[in-house]
Scaffold this motif. Structure first.
Motif, mmCIF file in Angstrom:
data_model
loop_
_atom_site.group_PDB
_atom_site.id
_atom_site.type_symbol
_atom_site.label_atom_id
_atom_site.label_comp_id
_atom_site.label_asym_id
_atom_site.label_seq_id
_atom_site.Cartn_x
_atom_site.Cartn_y
_atom_site.Cartn_z
ATOM 1 N N ASN A 1 1.120 -1.314 -0.108
ATOM 2 C CA ASN A 1 0.211 -0.335 -0.137
ATOM 3 C C ASN A 1 0.498 1.363 -0.094
ATOM 4 N N ARG B 1 -10.739 -3.810 -6.776
ATOM 5 C CA ARG B 1 -9.655 -5.074 -5.288
ATOM 6 C C ARG B 1 -10.205 -6.192 -4.788
ATOM 7 N N LEU C 1 -1.327 -3.771 -7.603
ATOM 8 C CA LEU C 1 -0.971 -1.659 -7.573
ATOM 9 C C LEU C 1 -1.874 -1.276 -8.954
ATOM 10 N N PHE D 1 8.074 2.291 -9.304
ATOM 11 C CA PHE D 1 6.744 2.569 -8.381
ATOM 12 C C PHE D 1 7.924 3.494 -8.253
ATOM 13 N N LEU E 1 2.959 1.737 -1.833
ATOM 14 C CA LEU E 1 3.951 1.872 -3.684
ATOM 15 C C LEU E 1 2.734 2.643 -4.574
ATOM 16 N N LYS E 2 2.861 2.986 -5.771
ATOM 17 C CA LYS E 2 1.529 2.991 -6.386
ATOM 18 C C LYS E 2 2.578 2.573 -7.915
ATOM 19 N N LEU E 3 2.393 2.499 -8.938
ATOM 20 C CA LEU E 3 2.732 2.439 -10.277
ATOM 21 C C LEU E 3 3.380 3.529 -11.032
ATOM 22 N N LYS F 1 11.747 -0.475 -8.142
ATOM 23 C CA LYS F 1 11.667 1.200 -7.438
ATOM 24 C C LYS F 1 12.753 1.853 -7.757
ATOM 25 N N ASP G 1 -7.536 0.943 -11.874
ATOM 26 C CA ASP G 1 -7.189 1.001 -12.873
ATOM 27 C C ASP G 1 -7.212 -0.381 -13.680
ATOM 28 N N ARG H 1 -5.964 8.061 -13.624
ATOM 29 C CA ARG H 1 -4.658 8.361 -14.719
ATOM 30 C C ARG H 1 -5.130 9.962 -14.812
ATOM 31 N N LYS I 1 -5.445 -1.445 -7.394
ATOM 32 C CA LYS I 1 -5.326 -0.057 -5.755
ATOM 33 C C LYS I 1 -5.289 2.012 -6.408
ATOM 34 N N ASN I 2 -4.825 1.500 -7.772
ATOM 35 C CA ASN I 2 -4.850 2.866 -8.218
ATOM 36 C C ASN I 2 -6.700 3.078 -9.583
#
Length: 290
Positions: free
Chosen positions: A14, A140, A113, A289, A16-18, A284, A119, A32, A116-117
């Motif tokens: 949680n 999710r 991920l 990420f 992290l984000k792409l 990362k 997408d 986005r 989570k966004n």
């Protein structure tokens, strides 16, 4: 979550984000930024008022200064479309820590991920030139169902990546992640060229076994091609081990040059590496990420 995903590691994702470096042009509403103009909260630009425009978007402060009507434009948010191509050929079973397990774990990380966004993601397995499509995963709540399906994936047959990738219809800009050992002699460049032509942002994640990267055992071996079942008997001495390492290094350099030529991100992962290190340090650090 079995051997694919550990629940403790899962909770750390949680943070992290792409990362994504393209502007989207179409798709459903999501998280986005798109090059299309809409009515979300992020201001983009002004343009002159035209009959029929929503008068609520008129900037009256600008009108007071310029005595002309201008409307505000905002950057519309669109969902990004991810395609994860997962090599399920027999060679991915190789290694004391099988390449297949690391590949499945990485696919699961990317899927989580993406969801989570808010997408959309589709995981596409490939072997023998065929593409195994899954229903696009959204939200999710669908993640555990996705993991259950992922655990049922089998690794058999040959690769023939180019044939498989070209079977995928891609409409509009998006992100394509290829997870494979990339040991197939031919086909990768044609697959990458096709994805680049389709205006995709491309990530090449190469998974190799520790035994492939650090081979250092002298002796006579019968080597079995896991994809074709062909066998060859070889004697490995210091000279042949050195030649093997040089060949593997040249292959990696070819992959790096290919990635540079088409603007891809390339990263090699060893299958026995700690997943947390792979995600939070290696990938990362590569800019995948944020």
């Amino acid at each position: 979550m079995s051997e694919i995903f550990d629940t403790t590691f899962f909770s750390k994702l949680n943070a992290l984000k792409l990362a994504m470096h393209i502007r989207l042009e179409q798709g459903q509403s999501g998280g986005r930024k798109s090059s299309a103009k809409g009515s979300s909260v992020e201001f983009s630009d002004f343009r002159e008022y035209l009959p029929g425009d929503d008068i609520r978007r008129i900037d009256w402060n600008v009108y007071g200064r310029l005595d002309k009507l201008y409307v505000k434009q905002f950057m519309e948010e669109k969902e990004a479309r991810y395609h994860i191509f997962l090599d399920t050929s027999a060679s991915m079973r190789y290694g004391e820590s099988p390449k297949s397990i690391m590949a499945l774990r990485l696919a699961a990380v990317f899927v989580w991920l993406v969801l989570k966004n808010l997408d959309r993601v589709e995981v596409l397995t490939f072997r023998d030139g065929r593409l195994g499509k899954t229903a696009p995963v959204v939200g999710r709540g669908s993640f555990e169902r996705f993991l259950t399906n992922l655990e049922q994936v089998s690794f058999d047959g040959e690769t023939r990546m180019n044939e498989a990738v070209r079977r995928c219809s891609l409409n509009g800009k998006g992100i394509c992640i290829l997870i494979s050992d990339f040991l197939e002699e031919d086909g990768l460049e044609e697959a990458v060229r096709y994805l680049a032509y389709k205006r995709q942002e491309i990530y090449l994640i190469q998974v190799l076994a520790r035994e492939e990267v650090d081979f250092d055992e002298e002796g006579t071996y019968e080597l079995l091609d896991m994809e074709t079942n062909g066998a060859v008997r070889v004697t490995m001495n210091r000279q042949s081990i050195r030649m093997y390492r040089e060949t593997l290094k040249k292959h990696s350099l070819r992959l790096m040059r290919l990635a540079k030529r088409y603007g891809c991100v390339y990263q090699q992962i060893v299958s026995d590496e700690d997943l947390e290190k792979v995600v939070f340090e290696i990938l990362k650090g590569k800019g995948l990420f944020g």
